[in-house]
Design a protein around this motif. Structure first.
Motif, PDB file in Angstrom:
ATOM      1  N   UNK A   1       0.854  -1.191   0.000  1.00  0.00           N
ATOM      2  CA  UNK A   1       0.000   0.000   0.000  1.00  0.00           C
ATOM      3  C   UNK A   1       0.885   1.235   0.000  1.00  0.00           C
ATOM      4  N   UNK A   2       0.368   2.310  -0.581  1.00  0.00           N
ATOM      5  CA  UNK A   2       1.061   3.589  -0.511  1.00  0.00           C
ATOM      6  C   UNK A   2       0.022   4.677  -0.267  1.00  0.00           C
ATOM      7  N   UNK A   3       0.353   5.578   0.644  1.00  0.00           N
ATOM      8  CA  UNK A   3      -0.482   6.751   0.894  1.00  0.00           C
ATOM      9  C   UNK A   3       0.435   7.959   0.901  1.00  0.00           C
ATOM     10  N   UNK A   4       0.219   8.864  -0.036  1.00  0.00           N
ATOM     11  CA  UNK A   4       0.998  10.097  -0.106  1.00  0.00           C
ATOM     12  C   UNK A   4       0.164  11.227   0.468  1.00  0.00           C
ATOM     13  N   UNK A   5       0.798  12.061   1.282  1.00  0.00           N
ATOM     14  CA  UNK A   5       0.100  13.192   1.877  1.00  0.00           C
ATOM     15  C   UNK A   5       0.782  14.487   1.473  1.00  0.00           C
ATOM     16  N   UNK A   6      -0.006  15.551   1.387  1.00  0.00           N
ATOM     17  CA  UNK A   6       0.513  16.901   1.175  1.00  0.00           C
ATOM     18  C   UNK A   6       0.556  17.580   2.534  1.00  0.00           C
ATOM     19  N   UNK A   7       1.736  18.082   2.899  1.00  0.00           N
ATOM     20  CA  UNK A   7       1.962  18.586   4.253  1.00  0.00           C
ATOM     21  C   UNK A   7       2.381  20.047   4.206  1.00  0.00           C
ATOM     22  N   UNK A   8       1.800  20.855   5.073  1.00  0.00           N
ATOM     23  CA  UNK A   8       2.264  22.219   5.319  1.00  0.00           C
ATOM     24  C   UNK A   8       3.296  22.119   6.441  1.00  0.00           C
ATOM     25  N   UNK A   9       4.571  22.198   6.085  1.00  0.00           N
ATOM     26  CA  UNK A   9       5.629  21.894   7.038  1.00  0.00           C
ATOM     27  C   UNK A   9       5.638  22.830   8.244  1.00  0.00           C
ATOM     28  N   UNK A  10       5.302  24.098   8.040  1.00  0.00           N
ATOM     29  CA  UNK A  10       5.369  25.067   9.137  1.00  0.00           C
ATOM     30  C   UNK A  10       4.451  24.691  10.290  1.00  0.00           C
ATOM     31  N   UNK A  11       3.308  24.061   9.976  1.00  0.00           N
ATOM     32  CA  UNK A  11       2.323  23.719  10.999  1.00  0.00           C
ATOM     33  C   UNK A  11       2.149  22.217  11.194  1.00  0.00           C
ATOM     34  N   UNK A  12       2.681  21.417  10.261  1.00  0.00           N
ATOM     35  CA  UNK A  12       2.492  19.975  10.330  1.00  0.00           C
ATOM     36  C   UNK A  12       1.144  19.512   9.841  1.00  0.00           C
ATOM     37  N   UNK A  13       0.339  20.425   9.277  1.00  0.00           N
ATOM     38  CA  UNK A  13      -0.994  20.064   8.803  1.00  0.00           C
ATOM     39  C   UNK A  13      -0.922  19.154   7.584  1.00  0.00           C
ATOM     40  N   UNK A  14      -1.837  18.191   7.535  1.00  0.00           N
ATOM     41  CA  UNK A  14      -2.040  17.382   6.344  1.00  0.00           C
ATOM     42  C   UNK A  14      -3.158  18.011   5.527  1.00  0.00           C
ATOM     43  N   UNK A  15      -2.886  18.321   4.262  1.00  0.00           N
ATOM     44  CA  UNK A  15      -3.843  19.037   3.412  1.00  0.00           C
ATOM     45  C   UNK A  15      -4.486  18.149   2.360  1.00  0.00           C
ATOM     46  N   UNK A  16      -4.115  16.892   2.323  1.00  0.00           N
ATOM     47  CA  UNK A  16      -4.713  15.978   1.360  1.00  0.00           C
ATOM     48  C   UNK A  16      -3.977  14.659   1.398  1.00  0.00           C
ATOM     49  N   UNK A  17      -4.665  13.604   0.977  1.00  0.00           N
ATOM     50  CA  UNK A  17      -4.043  12.280   0.946  1.00  0.00           C
ATOM     51  C   UNK A  17      -4.572  11.505  -0.249  1.00  0.00           C
ATOM     52  N   UNK A  18      -3.666  10.814  -0.928  1.00  0.00           N
ATOM     53  CA  UNK A  18      -4.019   9.906  -2.014  1.00  0.00           C
ATOM     54  C   UNK A  18      -3.460   8.538  -1.654  1.00  0.00           C
ATOM     55  N   UNK A  19      -4.284   7.510  -1.799  1.00  0.00           N
ATOM     56  CA  UNK A  19      -3.925   6.173  -1.321  1.00  0.00           C
ATOM     57  C   UNK A  19      -4.106   5.149  -2.430  1.00  0.00           C
TER      58      UNK A  19
END
Length: 277
Positions: A172-190
């Protein structure tokens, strides 16, 4: 395995380790109660000890010729950690090491410039992302949730979040888009393998982040990973009234086919020639 051993006080785990597993490893020792502070002894930097375990785990991943590694003693106090002595045993040149689970694929991390100019990091998900994953779900509208999960509910159970963030990177693979300054996850594709050459995708990006190119960047990199891993066909169920998703996957080259046994669902299907047989 990686071990913490103090006067017949031993806990074992298999590399690769992450911080979550390292803290669990430490917690299974009797010594962990002393690390938390005892009588006049101050609290030891457990986080720093866990980081040492993770780095040792990464060392044996990066250098498979390492067969044994003994750090004794390792002091931990308010100033941090200090290795006083260490010993390394090497494998014969013809031997290789194998891991119980695939190591974290850090090499897949890439930066991405969103349309609003913000630079985001796209990388594989890891267990430490559980809290941020819960935060991502909190940003979803009821329609976002229905389109992604085909039903509406208020929150993801902790055990489900754990399953979604602690994955087997071989299957399995799940890629996430991260806002590094806050650690927020802004989206995920799996992408989950259904067979050696077929996999099923899912993607979620909050409505507040859409039109920034995040979903497209996540999916294109996920498809690149699938192709490199020998996947030939990628499929995914989409609600028939999810017109934005249907348009999105069509732009990516998917063919959308109605499901005769369920008119509320269509299947998106993409077949490509992999780069590795």
């Amino acid at each position: 395995g990686t071990a913490a051993d103090v006067i017949d006080d031993r806990a074992c785990d298999l590399p690769p380790l992450n911080l979550t597993l390292a803290h669990s490893l430490i917690g299974r020792t009797r010594m962990s109660r002393l690390l938390a502070g005892w009588r006049d002894r101050p609290v030891a930097p457990i986080g720093a000890v866990a980081e040492v375990l993770v780095r040792v785990s990464q060392l044996v991943i990066d250098h498979p010729e390492v067969a044994e590694l003994d750090i004794n003693p390792l002091f931990a106090d308010a100033g941090g950690v200090l290795a006083v002595d260490a010993w390394v045993g090497l494998r014969p040149p013809q031997e290789t090491s194998r891991f119980a689970i695939a190591p974290y694929p850090a090499e897949l991390a890439r930066y991405f410039d969103a349309r609003d100019g913000e630079r985001l990091l796209i990388r594989p998900i890891r267990p430490e992302d559980a809290a941020a994953h819960k935060g991502l779900f909190a940003k979803l509208t009821p329609e976002d949730i229905r389109f992604r999960f085909f039903s509406i509910f208020k929150e993801l159970p902790p055990e489900r979040i754990a399953r979604m963030t602690a994955i087997d990177y071989d299957r399995e693979m799940a890629l996430i888009a991260v806002r590094e300054a806050t650690g927020e996850t802004l989206g995920v594709a799996r992408l989950v393998r259904l067979a050696d050459d077929e996999a099923e995708f899912a993607i979620v990006v909050p409505s507040t982040v859409k039109r920034q190119g995040v979903g497209s960047a996540l999916m294109r990199r996920l498809l690149d990973w699938a192709r490199d891993e020998g996947v030939r066909t990628v499929v995914g169920d989409v609600l028939a009234d999810n017109r934005p998703m249907i348009d999105f996957v069509t732009r990516l080259g998917f063919t959308v086919v109605p499901q005769p046994d369920d008119p509320e669902i269509v299947q998106a299907r993409l077949t490509f020639q992999p780069t590795r047989a």
